[in-house]
Design a protein around this motif. Structure first.
Motif, PDB file in Angstrom:
ATOM      1  N   TYR A  53       0.809  -1.229   0.000  1.00  0.00           N
ATOM      2  CA  TYR A  53       0.000   0.000   0.000  1.00  0.00           C
ATOM      3  C   TYR A  53       0.835   1.269   0.000  1.00  0.00           C
ATOM      4  N   PHE A  54       0.165   2.334  -0.450  1.00  0.00           N
ATOM      5  CA  PHE A  54       0.653   3.708  -0.313  1.00  0.00           C
ATOM      6  C   PHE A  54      -0.416   4.400   0.522  1.00  0.00           C
ATOM      7  N   SER A  55      -0.045   5.006   1.644  1.00  0.00           N
ATOM      8  CA  SER A  55      -1.087   5.511   2.545  1.00  0.00           C
ATOM      9  C   SER A  55      -0.562   6.642   3.426  1.00  0.00           C
ATOM     10  N   PRO A  56      -0.450   7.861   2.864  1.00  0.00           N
ATOM     11  CA  PRO A  56       0.139   8.959   3.648  1.00  0.00           C
ATOM     12  C   PRO A  56      -0.589   9.257   4.955  1.00  0.00           C
ATOM     13  N   THR A  57      -1.925   9.208   4.970  1.00  0.00           N
ATOM     14  CA  THR A  57      -2.609   9.533   6.228  1.00  0.00           C
ATOM     15  C   THR A  57      -3.199   8.297   6.915  1.00  0.00           C
ATOM     16  N   GLY A  58      -2.842   7.118   6.425  1.00  0.00           N
ATOM     17  CA  GLY A  58      -3.085   5.888   7.180  1.00  0.00           C
ATOM     18  C   GLY A  58      -4.458   5.256   7.052  1.00  0.00           C
ATOM     19  N   THR A  59      -5.398   5.887   6.325  1.00  0.00           N
ATOM     20  CA  THR A  59      -6.738   5.287   6.258  1.00  0.00           C
ATOM     21  C   THR A  59      -6.712   4.007   5.412  1.00  0.00           C
ATOM     22  N   THR A  60      -5.944   4.033   4.338  1.00  0.00           N
ATOM     23  CA  THR A  60      -5.862   2.847   3.472  1.00  0.00           C
ATOM     24  C   THR A  60      -5.245   1.682   4.253  1.00  0.00           C
ATOM     25  N   ARG A  61      -4.172   1.976   4.952  1.00  0.00           N
ATOM     26  CA  ARG A  61      -3.510   0.916   5.733  1.00  0.00           C
ATOM     27  C   ARG A  61      -4.479   0.297   6.745  1.00  0.00           C
ATOM     28  N   VAL A 107      -4.695   1.661  -2.293  1.00  0.00           N
ATOM     29  CA  VAL A 107      -4.202   3.002  -2.654  1.00  0.00           C
ATOM     30  C   VAL A 107      -5.295   4.035  -2.376  1.00  0.00           C
ATOM     31  N   PRO A 108      -4.899   5.275  -2.098  1.00  0.00           N
ATOM     32  CA  PRO A 108      -5.899   6.332  -2.007  1.00  0.00           C
ATOM     33  C   PRO A 108      -6.285   6.833  -3.396  1.00  0.00           C
ATOM     34  N   VAL A 109      -7.493   7.333  -3.499  1.00  0.00           N
ATOM     35  CA  VAL A 109      -7.966   7.936  -4.750  1.00  0.00           C
ATOM     36  C   VAL A 109      -7.561   9.406  -4.748  1.00  0.00           C
ATOM     37  N   TYR A 110      -6.854   9.819  -5.785  1.00  0.00           N
ATOM     38  CA  TYR A 110      -6.528  11.235  -5.971  1.00  0.00           C
ATOM     39  C   TYR A 110      -7.141  11.664  -7.305  1.00  0.00           C
ATOM     40  N   THR A 111      -8.040  12.631  -7.254  1.00  0.00           N
ATOM     41  CA  THR A 111      -8.786  13.115  -8.432  1.00  0.00           C
ATOM     42  C   THR A 111      -9.351  11.966  -9.279  1.00  0.00           C
ATOM     43  N   GLY A 112      -9.995  11.043  -8.606  1.00  0.00           N
ATOM     44  CA  GLY A 112     -10.677   9.950  -9.300  1.00  0.00           C
ATOM     45  C   GLY A 112      -9.759   8.927  -9.935  1.00  0.00           C
ATOM     46  N   ARG A 113      -8.481   8.982  -9.610  1.00  0.00           N
ATOM     47  CA  ARG A 113      -7.479   8.076 -10.184  1.00  0.00           C
ATOM     48  C   ARG A 113      -6.632   7.477  -9.057  1.00  0.00           C
ATOM     49  N   GLY A 156     -12.295   9.856  -0.265  1.00  0.00           N
ATOM     50  CA  GLY A 156     -12.770  10.749   0.785  1.00  0.00           C
ATOM     51  C   GLY A 156     -14.232  11.132   0.694  1.00  0.00           C
ATOM     52  N   ASN A 157     -15.089  10.169   0.360  1.00  0.00           N
ATOM     53  CA  ASN A 157     -16.549  10.352   0.341  1.00  0.00           C
ATOM     54  C   ASN A 157     -17.038  11.264  -0.788  1.00  0.00           C
ATOM     55  N   ARG A 158     -16.154  11.576  -1.767  1.00  0.00           N
ATOM     56  CA  ARG A 158     -16.652  12.268  -2.959  1.00  0.00           C
ATOM     57  C   ARG A 158     -16.992  11.164  -3.957  1.00  0.00           C
ATOM     58  N   GLY A 199     -12.388   6.882   3.461  1.00  0.00           N
ATOM     59  CA  GLY A 199     -11.478   7.323   4.523  1.00  0.00           C
ATOM     60  C   GLY A 199     -11.595   8.828   4.681  1.00  0.00           C
ATOM     61  N   GLU A 200     -11.211   9.314   5.837  1.00  0.00           N
ATOM     62  CA  GLU A 200     -11.240  10.770   6.059  1.00  0.00           C
ATOM     63  C   GLU A 200     -10.529  11.478   4.908  1.00  0.00           C
ATOM     64  N   HIS A 201     -11.167  12.493   4.358  1.00  0.00           N
ATOM     65  CA  HIS A 201     -10.553  13.210   3.244  1.00  0.00           C
ATOM     66  C   HIS A 201      -9.263  13.862   3.720  1.00  0.00           C
ATOM     67  N   SER A 202      -8.245  13.768   2.878  1.00  0.00           N
ATOM     68  CA  SER A 202      -6.928  14.321   3.228  1.00  0.00           C
ATOM     69  C   SER A 202      -7.043  15.770   3.692  1.00  0.00           C
ATOM     70  N   LEU A 203      -7.923  16.536   3.058  1.00  0.00           N
ATOM     71  CA  LEU A 203      -8.024  17.966   3.362  1.00  0.00           C
ATOM     72  C   LEU A 203      -9.010  18.262   4.497  1.00  0.00           C
ATOM     73  N   CYS A 217       4.992  18.832  -3.491  1.00  0.00           N
ATOM     74  CA  CYS A 217       3.893  18.511  -2.575  1.00  0.00           C
ATOM     75  C   CYS A 217       2.714  17.894  -3.323  1.00  0.00           C
ATOM     76  N   ILE A 218       2.185  16.787  -2.792  1.00  0.00           N
ATOM     77  CA  ILE A 218       1.017  16.133  -3.413  1.00  0.00           C
ATOM     78  C   ILE A 218      -0.259  16.404  -2.606  1.00  0.00           C
ATOM     79  N   LEU A 219      -0.167  17.290  -1.636  1.00  0.00           N
ATOM     80  CA  LEU A 219      -1.318  17.714  -0.827  1.00  0.00           C
ATOM     81  C   LEU A 219      -1.957  16.584  -0.019  1.00  0.00           C
ATOM     82  N   CYS A 220      -1.142  15.585   0.322  1.00  0.00           N
ATOM     83  CA  CYS A 220      -1.698  14.444   1.065  1.00  0.00           C
ATOM     84  C   CYS A 220      -2.102  14.832   2.487  1.00  0.00           C
TER      85      CYS A 220
HETATM   86  C1  LIG Z   1      -4.670  15.296  -4.161  1.00  0.00           C
HETATM   87  C2  LIG Z   1      -5.833  14.552  -3.588  1.00  0.00           C
HETATM   88  C3  LIG Z   1      -6.897  14.215  -4.396  1.00  0.00           C
HETATM   89  C4  LIG Z   1      -7.986  13.514  -3.861  1.00  0.00           C
HETATM   90  N1  LIG Z   1      -9.003  13.165  -4.696  1.00  0.00           N
HETATM   91  C5  LIG Z   1     -10.082  12.530  -4.188  1.00  0.00           C
HETATM   92  C6  LIG Z   1     -11.171  12.174  -5.047  1.00  0.00           C
HETATM   93  O1  LIG Z   1     -11.122  12.323  -6.264  1.00  0.00           O
HETATM   94  N2  LIG Z   1     -12.281  11.634  -4.481  1.00  0.00           N
HETATM   95  C7  LIG Z   1     -12.378  11.441  -3.126  1.00  0.00           C
HETATM   96  O2  LIG Z   1     -13.436  11.030  -2.667  1.00  0.00           O
HETATM   97  N3  LIG Z   1     -11.324  11.689  -2.298  1.00  0.00           N
HETATM   98  C8  LIG Z   1     -10.182  12.223  -2.799  1.00  0.00           C
HETATM   99  N4  LIG Z   1      -9.115  12.485  -1.985  1.00  0.00           N
HETATM  100  C9  LIG Z   1      -9.156  12.029  -0.579  1.00  0.00           C
HETATM  101  C10 LIG Z   1      -8.391  10.713  -0.341  1.00  0.00           C
HETATM  102  O3  LIG Z   1      -8.711   9.759  -1.322  1.00  0.00           O
HETATM  103  C11 LIG Z   1      -8.755  10.140   1.035  1.00  0.00           C
HETATM  104  O4  LIG Z   1      -8.555  11.105   2.009  1.00  0.00           O
HETATM  105  C12 LIG Z   1      -8.003   8.875   1.410  1.00  0.00           C
HETATM  106  O5  LIG Z   1      -8.656   8.342   2.541  1.00  0.00           O
HETATM  107  C13 LIG Z   1      -6.546   9.114   1.750  1.00  0.00           C
HETATM  108  O6  LIG Z   1      -5.900   7.875   1.960  1.00  0.00           O
HETATM  109  P1  LIG Z   1      -4.679   7.656   2.992  1.00  0.00           P
HETATM  110  O7  LIG Z   1      -5.210   7.956   4.375  1.00  0.00           O
HETATM  111  O8  LIG Z   1      -4.354   6.221   2.848  1.00  0.00           O
HETATM  112  O9  LIG Z   1      -3.594   8.581   2.603  1.00  0.00           O
HETATM  113  C14 LIG Z   1      -8.011  13.162  -2.480  1.00  0.00           C
HETATM  114  C15 LIG Z   1      -6.922  13.508  -1.679  1.00  0.00           C
HETATM  115  C16 LIG Z   1      -5.842  14.192  -2.220  1.00  0.00           C
HETATM  116  C17 LIG Z   1      -4.676  14.520  -1.347  1.00  0.00           C
END
Ligand SMILES: Cc1cc2nc3c(=O)[nH]c(=O)nc-3n(C[C@H](O)[C@H](O)[C@H](O)COP(=O)(O)O)c2cc1C
Ligand code: SF4
Ligand code: SF4
Length: 268
Positions: free
Chosen positions: A11-19, A61-67, A93-95, A123-127, A225-228
């Motif tokens: 896994y890749f999991s900067p904020t730990g929700t995936t792990r 893996v976490p989803v970043y911008t739908g990818r 992150g619930n989007r 998982g809790e949204h990174s932001l 920065c990837i804004l994780c």
């Molecule tokens: C750059 C970026 C893009 C993201 N894009 C999405 C997204 O498209 N849809 C969504 O629901 N969450 C999105 N997220 C939220 C992460 O997928 C979510 O917080 C995830 O739980 C993070 O995983 P981690 O704790 O393993 O790092 C995004 C987060 C970041 C930092």
């Protein structure tokens, strides 16, 4: 029956929700102490190539911008697998997770794995922050129970399946070509020099080595920065903040538009 030992988490999991979610899936499978291959640190993605044979690999893996997050793709690219079943898991992150699970499935097939199950968890949204919450505190106990239940279902499937060659392709939603990732923003959280103690916790957790301590001050290379937000969430003194006005507005909007709870989805 397909052999499901050893169980390894990749896994890749900067904020730990995936792990967290992968660990619970492993528990559901009956493995409390899986092997961890954590691709989160920059060193773990330096290009050391490994071959995975047999056992069950749970890839998250976490989803970043739908990818699939780009750094995760780089990390996963180091592995080649043979005779290796995999479970593919995206955490968002619930989007929405859009094309991410399909993309992860395709990446794992290309690496030689056979995906036998897939899932999307929340998982809790990174932001997310306490003041502007988006899926704050998730995965919660309900999500983790779901992850364990998914593990049980996977185990049943493994028990009933004779061989990897008899596994049918999963029907995972998503489009190919995948959606665009969007432009790089070149913004990052910053440290508040008046409350920062220079403990360097943020530097230690940054998955892209964007943070350095220079002449007694924490500096962040914005183009790395990837804004994780691992740095923001791990700062013991609450000294790291995302101050960019556009991003703050974006997360305010998400907090409203994504307030309806979504539930995990399984593909077996
Ligand atoms: C750059 C970026 C893009 C993201 N894009 C999405 C997204 O498209 N849809 C969504 O629901 N969450 C999105 N997220 C939220 C992460 O997928 C979510 O917080 C995830 O739980 C993070 O995983 P981690 O704790 O393993 O790092 C995004 C987060 C970041 C930092
Ligand atoms: S973790 Fe917080 S207090 Fe420690 S160096 Fe980073 S910003 Fe400063
Ligand atoms: S500086 Fe950027 S990449 Fe590094 S931990 Fe903070 S948000 Fe993540």
């Amino acid at each position: 029956m397909i052999l499901n030992r050893p169980v390894r988490l990749l896994y890749f999991s900067p904020t730990g929700t995936t792990r967290k979610i992968l660990e619970k899936i492993a528990e559901g499978i009956g493995e409390d102490q899986p092997e961890h291959i954590d691709l989160t640190s920059p060193e773990a993605r330096m290009g050391q190539h490994s071959r995975i044979k047999r056992g069950l690999t749970i890839i998250g893996v976490p989803v970043y911008t739908g990818r699939v997050a780009l750094e995760a793709i780089r990390g996963l690219g180091q592995f080649k697998a043979t005779d290796a079943p995999a479970i593919v898991v995206v955490v968002y992150g619930n989007r929405e997770y859009e094309d991410a699970l399909l993309e992860l499935q395709n990446i794992t097939v290309e690496a030689g794995f056979t995906p036998i199950a897939g899932a999307a968890f929340i998982g809790e949204h990174s932001l997310s922050t306490k003041d502007v919450p988006v899926a704050h505190g998730r995965p919660d106990s309900e999500d983790l129970d779901c992850a364990a239940a998914f593990g049980v279902l996977v185990n049943e499937k493994l028990t009933k399946t004779d061989s990897l060659s008899s596994v049918s392709p999963l029907k995972i939603p998503g489009n190919f070509p995948y959606r665009e990732r969007g432009p790089a923003r070149h913004v990052s959280p910053d440290s508040d020099d008046s409350t920062c103690t220079r403990c360097e916790k943020c530097r230690e957790v940054c998955p892209t080595a964007a943070i350095t301590l220079v002449e007694g001050y924490i500096q962040t290379e914005k183009n790395k920065c990837i804004l994780c937000c691992a740095c923001v969430k791990s700062c013991p003194y609450g000294a790291r903040h995302l101050n960019d006005p556009q991003l703050r507005q974006f997360i305010q909007q998400l907090s409203i538009t994504c307030s309806m709870r979504k539930d995990p989805e399984f593909y077996l």
